[in-house]
Design a protein around this motif. Structure first.
Motif, PDB file in Angstrom:
ATOM      1  N   ARG A  74      -1.899 -11.811  -8.613  1.00 26.53           N
ATOM      2  CA  ARG A  74      -0.630 -10.986  -7.786  1.00 26.53           C
ATOM      3  C   ARG A  74      -1.092  -9.501  -7.294  1.00 26.53           C
ATOM      4  NH1 ARG A  74       3.945 -10.300 -12.184  1.00 26.53           N
ATOM      5  NH2 ARG A  74       2.461  -8.708 -12.923  1.00 26.53           N
ATOM      6  N   ALA A  75      -1.939  -9.008  -8.107  1.00 30.65           N
ATOM      7  CA  ALA A  75      -2.682  -7.940  -7.866  1.00 30.65           C
ATOM      8  C   ALA A  75      -3.605  -7.946  -6.722  1.00 30.65           C
ATOM      9  CB  ALA A  75      -3.293  -7.231  -8.960  1.00 30.65           C
ATOM     10  N   VAL A  76      -4.195  -8.972  -6.542  1.00 27.18           N
ATOM     11  CA  VAL A  76      -5.018  -9.128  -5.640  1.00 27.18           C
ATOM     12  C   VAL A  76      -4.370  -9.150  -4.057  1.00 27.18           C
ATOM     13  CG1 VAL A  76      -6.739 -11.104  -4.444  1.00 27.18           C
ATOM     14  CG2 VAL A  76      -7.150 -10.210  -6.802  1.00 27.18           C
ATOM     15  N   LYS A  77      -3.281 -10.097  -4.501  1.00 27.37           N
ATOM     16  CA  LYS A  77      -2.209 -10.221  -3.015  1.00 27.37           C
ATOM     17  C   LYS A  77      -1.849  -8.737  -2.827  1.00 27.37           C
ATOM     18  CE  LYS A  77      -1.283 -14.879  -4.044  1.00 27.37           C
ATOM     19  NZ  LYS A  77      -0.250 -15.820  -4.433  1.00 27.37           N
ATOM     20  N   PHE A  78      -1.443  -8.176  -3.587  1.00 28.94           N
ATOM     21  CA  PHE A  78      -1.102  -6.763  -3.294  1.00 28.94           C
ATOM     22  C   PHE A  78      -1.777  -5.723  -2.614  1.00 28.94           C
ATOM     23  CE2 PHE A  78      -0.182  -2.431  -4.349  1.00 28.94           C
ATOM     24  CZ  PHE A  78       1.300  -2.023  -4.201  1.00 28.94           C
ATOM     25  N   TYR A  79      -2.820  -5.648  -3.256  1.00 28.58           N
ATOM     26  CA  TYR A  79      -3.933  -4.668  -2.765  1.00 28.58           C
ATOM     27  C   TYR A  79      -4.385  -5.144  -1.369  1.00 28.58           C
ATOM     28  CZ  TYR A  79      -3.643  -1.592  -6.665  1.00 28.58           C
ATOM     29  OH  TYR A  79      -3.346  -0.680  -7.473  1.00 28.58           O
ATOM     30  N   SER A  80      -4.603  -6.346  -1.182  1.00 28.98           N
ATOM     31  CA  SER A  80      -5.055  -7.189   0.161  1.00 28.98           C
ATOM     32  C   SER A  80      -4.219  -6.685   1.241  1.00 28.98           C
ATOM     33  CB  SER A  80      -5.259  -8.480  -0.038  1.00 28.98           C
ATOM     34  OG  SER A  80      -6.437  -8.807  -0.821  1.00 28.98           O
ATOM     35  N   VAL A  91      -9.370  -8.314  -0.889  1.00 26.94           N
ATOM     36  CA  VAL A  91      -9.943  -7.941  -2.369  1.00 26.94           C
ATOM     37  C   VAL A  91     -10.415  -9.344  -2.885  1.00 26.94           C
ATOM     38  CG1 VAL A  91      -8.962  -7.294  -4.454  1.00 26.94           C
ATOM     39  CG2 VAL A  91      -8.170  -6.051  -2.535  1.00 26.94           C
ATOM     40  N   ARG A  92     -11.532  -9.258  -3.237  1.00 25.66           N
ATOM     41  CA  ARG A  92     -12.212 -10.469  -3.657  1.00 25.66           C
ATOM     42  C   ARG A  92     -12.391 -10.584  -5.160  1.00 25.66           C
ATOM     43  NH1 ARG A  92     -17.433  -9.793  -2.803  1.00 25.66           N
ATOM     44  NH2 ARG A  92     -17.242  -7.573  -2.350  1.00 25.66           N
ATOM     45  N   LYS A  93     -12.123 -11.619  -5.703  1.00 27.52           N
ATOM     46  CA  LYS A  93     -12.327 -11.936  -7.203  1.00 27.52           C
ATOM     47  C   LYS A  93     -13.833 -12.306  -7.335  1.00 27.52           C
ATOM     48  CE  LYS A  93      -9.165 -14.614  -9.465  1.00 27.52           C
ATOM     49  NZ  LYS A  93      -8.352 -15.447  -9.673  1.00 27.52           N
ATOM     50  N   GLN A  94     -14.440 -11.855  -8.636  1.00 22.57           N
ATOM     51  CA  GLN A  94     -15.699 -11.931  -9.019  1.00 22.57           C
ATOM     52  C   GLN A  94     -15.730 -12.312 -10.420  1.00 22.57           C
ATOM     53  OE1 GLN A  94     -18.498 -11.183  -6.639  1.00 22.57           O
ATOM     54  NE2 GLN A  94     -19.641 -12.164  -8.278  1.00 22.57           N
ATOM     55  N   VAL A 108       4.051  -2.371   0.930  1.00 26.51           N
ATOM     56  CA  VAL A 108       4.184  -2.304  -0.643  1.00 26.51           C
ATOM     57  C   VAL A 108       5.478  -3.014  -1.133  1.00 26.51           C
ATOM     58  CG1 VAL A 108       4.993  -0.559  -2.427  1.00 26.51           C
ATOM     59  CG2 VAL A 108       3.255  -0.004  -0.574  1.00 26.51           C
ATOM     60  N   GLU A 109       6.517  -2.893  -0.618  1.00 29.10           N
ATOM     61  CA  GLU A 109       7.805  -3.548  -1.226  1.00 29.10           C
ATOM     62  C   GLU A 109       7.780  -5.153  -0.966  1.00 29.10           C
ATOM     63  OE1 GLU A 109      11.336  -1.628  -0.559  1.00 29.10           O
ATOM     64  OE2 GLU A 109      10.580   0.082  -1.302  1.00 29.10           O
ATOM     65  N   SER A 110       7.313  -5.625   0.144  1.00 30.99           N
ATOM     66  CA  SER A 110       7.110  -7.099   0.424  1.00 30.99           C
ATOM     67  C   SER A 110       6.005  -7.452  -0.231  1.00 30.99           C
ATOM     68  CB  SER A 110       7.048  -7.400   1.909  1.00 30.99           C
ATOM     69  OG  SER A 110       5.766  -6.709   2.317  1.00 30.99           O
ATOM     70  N   SER A 111       5.070  -6.933  -0.969  1.00 26.59           N
ATOM     71  CA  SER A 111       4.138  -7.291  -1.785  1.00 26.59           C
ATOM     72  C   SER A 111       4.235  -7.087  -3.208  1.00 26.59           C
ATOM     73  CB  SER A 111       2.734  -6.665  -1.288  1.00 26.59           C
ATOM     74  OG  SER A 111       2.359  -6.952   0.004  1.00 26.59           O
ATOM     75  N   GLY A 112       5.561  -6.721  -3.712  1.00 28.46           N
ATOM     76  CA  GLY A 112       5.874  -6.481  -5.137  1.00 28.46           C
ATOM     77  C   GLY A 112       5.635  -5.326  -5.683  1.00 28.46           C
ATOM     78  N   GLY A 113       5.646  -4.472  -4.844  1.00 31.22           N
ATOM     79  CA  GLY A 113       5.499  -2.891  -5.358  1.00 31.22           C
ATOM     80  C   GLY A 113       6.607  -1.955  -5.029  1.00 31.22           C
ATOM     81  N   LYS A 114       6.555  -0.941  -5.254  1.00 30.96           N
ATOM     82  CA  LYS A 114       7.871   0.074  -5.248  1.00 30.96           C
ATOM     83  C   LYS A 114       7.245   1.502  -4.604  1.00 30.96           C
ATOM     84  CE  LYS A 114      11.534   2.088  -7.456  1.00 30.96           C
ATOM     85  NZ  LYS A 114      12.383   2.540  -8.579  1.00 30.96           N
ATOM     86  N   VAL A 115       8.054   2.105  -3.669  1.00 31.07           N
ATOM     87  CA  VAL A 115       7.668   3.153  -2.880  1.00 31.07           C
ATOM     88  C   VAL A 115       8.209   4.210  -3.698  1.00 31.07           C
ATOM     89  CG1 VAL A 115       7.742   4.699  -1.017  1.00 31.07           C
ATOM     90  CG2 VAL A 115       7.322   2.216  -0.541  1.00 31.07           C
ATOM     91  N   LEU A 116       7.464   5.001  -4.415  1.00 27.40           N
ATOM     92  CA  LEU A 116       8.010   6.260  -5.126  1.00 27.40           C
ATOM     93  C   LEU A 116       8.241   7.521  -4.328  1.00 27.40           C
ATOM     94  CD1 LEU A 116       5.698   5.996  -8.361  1.00 27.40           C
ATOM     95  CD2 LEU A 116       8.082   5.178  -8.088  1.00 27.40           C
TER      96      LEU A 116
END
Length: 120
Positions: free
Chosen positions: A17-23, A30-33, A85-93
């Motif tokens: 989920r975090a990879v999708k958000f940050y990408s 953002v690549r998994k290793q 941000v919001e469409s990727s599961g985050g929130k604008v503070l």
């Protein structure tokens, strides 16, 4: 003078989920290793020797909205980053706002609950 920040480890609860958000927010892959005993996700340009970081999961380290505030360079696409941000599961503070002669910033919660700054 060398960069004061050289690397940042960002704790996450769900690596995929975090990879999708940050990408989405960074506009770059953002690549998994995989390493023996752990999997991390490298932020863009982690192999270049420039300042970068990774996403990781660990039982005794959790995301926080009150911890350190790390600023990520939006590479001239701050508006696009904030809109993802919001469409990727985050929130604008704090939406995009000026920071004097240094340009602009926004402060968001990532998909894992970390407070992150995006600048420029």
């Amino acid at each position: 003078m060398a960069n004061q920040v050289v690397w940042v480890d960002i704790p996450v609860l769900d690596l995929d989920r975090a990879v999708k958000f940050y990408s989405a927010v960074l506009g770059a892959e953002v690549r998994k290793q995989k390493y023996p005993g752990m999997t991390i996700a490298l932020l863009p340009d982690a192999d270049s020797g420039d300042v970068s970081g990774c996403l990781f999961t660990k039982d005794d380290e959790k995301p926080s909205d009150r911890g350190m505030l790390v600023y990520l360079n939006a590479q001239g696409r701050l508006d696009e980053a904030v809109s993802a941000v919001e469409s990727s599961g985050g929130k604008v503070l704090q939406p995009k706002h000026p920071i004097g002669p240094h340009g602009f910033r926004a402060v968001v919660l990532d998909s894992e609950g970390n407070r992150v700054g995006a600048a420029f």
